[in-house]
Motif scaffolding. Structure first.
Motif, PDB file in Angstrom:
ATOM      1  N   ARG A  14       0.780  -1.137   0.030  1.00  0.00           N
ATOM      2  CA  ARG A  14       0.000  -0.071  -0.018  1.00  0.00           C
ATOM      3  C   ARG A  14       0.877   1.290   0.087  1.00  0.00           C
ATOM      4  NH1 ARG A  14       0.955   3.867   3.468  1.00  0.00           N
ATOM      5  NH2 ARG A  14      -1.269   3.915   3.443  1.00  0.00           N
ATOM      6  N   TYR A  15       0.303   2.281  -0.492  1.00  0.00           N
ATOM      7  CA  TYR A  15       1.109   3.457  -0.369  1.00  0.00           C
ATOM      8  C   TYR A  15       0.117   4.698  -0.582  1.00  0.00           C
ATOM      9  CZ  TYR A  15      -0.018   3.918  -5.306  1.00  0.00           C
ATOM     10  OH  TYR A  15      -0.498   4.005  -6.662  1.00  0.00           O
ATOM     11  N   ASP A  16       0.569   5.921  -0.021  1.00  0.00           N
ATOM     12  CA  ASP A  16      -0.209   7.136  -0.224  1.00  0.00           C
ATOM     13  C   ASP A  16       0.255   8.097  -1.421  1.00  0.00           C
ATOM     14  OD1 ASP A  16      -1.560   6.580   2.383  1.00  0.00           O
ATOM     15  OD2 ASP A  16       0.371   7.131   3.426  1.00  0.00           O
ATOM     16  N   THR A  17      -0.726   8.900  -1.813  1.00  0.00           N
ATOM     17  CA  THR A  17      -0.361   9.586  -2.848  1.00  0.00           C
ATOM     18  C   THR A  17      -1.465  10.636  -3.157  1.00  0.00           C
ATOM     19  OG1 THR A  17       0.143   9.652  -5.336  1.00  0.00           O
ATOM     20  CG2 THR A  17      -1.791   8.235  -4.724  1.00  0.00           C
ATOM     21  N   ASP A  18      -1.436  11.481  -4.127  1.00  0.00           N
ATOM     22  CA  ASP A  18      -2.538  12.520  -4.179  1.00  0.00           C
ATOM     23  C   ASP A  18      -2.496  12.875  -5.798  1.00  0.00           C
ATOM     24  OD1 ASP A  18       0.290  13.739  -4.055  1.00  0.00           O
ATOM     25  OD2 ASP A  18      -0.799  15.463  -5.013  1.00  0.00           O
ATOM     26  N   ASP A  19      -3.837  13.036  -6.258  1.00  0.00           N
ATOM     27  CA  ASP A  19      -3.935  13.459  -7.407  1.00  0.00           C
ATOM     28  C   ASP A  19      -5.127  14.504  -7.723  1.00  0.00           C
ATOM     29  OD1 ASP A  19      -2.555  11.913  -9.624  1.00  0.00           O
ATOM     30  OD2 ASP A  19      -3.280  10.326  -8.553  1.00  0.00           O
TER      31      ASP A  19
END
Length: 203
Positions: free
Chosen positions: A101-106
């Protein structure tokens, strides 16, 4: 006068049953770099079972706090009798599995694109597949062994974004992961190509 040695005849090295291995090239994987260790169990001159596990971690650009694991299980067959200080050719079948899993933004459209909003969210990925493997295994007399090999097969990935508003519609996806909003899982079939170098020690 010394007679030339024939593969599979003469002075054949009696293999140790167990070896531990480390795969430094796993750290260089562009998508899922991992610290990867494993064990090899040898069933005589021609058959080896390999079990490896790795801890995935990446924290780069838009991929934040990526953590997870990956597993490789392989049964391999040595074409000739296994010999000391010789290149031993093998082929095999490998099963791969990973989860992270990972965190990101868009940037997302909200309310039928009435406005746009930058949103932080989480992505979970799991994958599995099978590869055919081919490689060379070189054992030194002091127990150290070196291996180089490659694999070709198929991997099926499932990506699921989390913690998004129900009306969010994705505009720009982050680099290497395909994802969709609203917790909808996205499956992708890929051709898998692997190249590795391993270091090991046989007991």
């Amino acid at each position: 006068r010394d007679q030339p040695r024939s593969r599979g005849l003469g002075d054949v090295y009696k293999r140790q049953r167990l070896a531990i291995v480390f795969t430094p090239t796993a750290l260089l994987h562009p998508r899922i770099p991992a610290i990867q260790l494993g064990v090899e169990y040898n069933f005589g001159k021609h058959i080896t079972f390999v079990q490896e596990g790795g801890f995935i971690y990446k924290n780069q650009n838009k991929i934040i706090n990526q953590t997870g694991y990956r597993i490789r299980s392989e049964i391999r067959f040595f074409i000739f009798d296994y010999e000391m200080e010789e290149f031993n050719l093998f082929f095999g079948l490998q099963y791969r599995n990973w989860k992270f899993r990972y965190d990101t933004d868009d940037t997302f459209c909200r309310y039928n694109c009435l406005y746009q909003q930058r949103i932080d969210y989480e992505v979970k990925q799991k994958a599995q597949g099978f590869n055919f493997t081919l490689g060379l295994h070189y054992p030194f007399s002091n127990g150290i062994q070196v291996e180089c090999g490659g694999a070709l097969g198929k991997i099926v990935r499932t990506n699921t974004p989390q913690n998004l508003p129900e009306d969010a519609e994705l505009i720009a996806q982050n680099g290497f992961i395909f994802s969709r909003p609203n917790g909808e899982a996205y499956k992708a079939d890929d051709v898998a190509i692997l190249i590795w170098v391993k270091l090991g020690y046989a007991f």
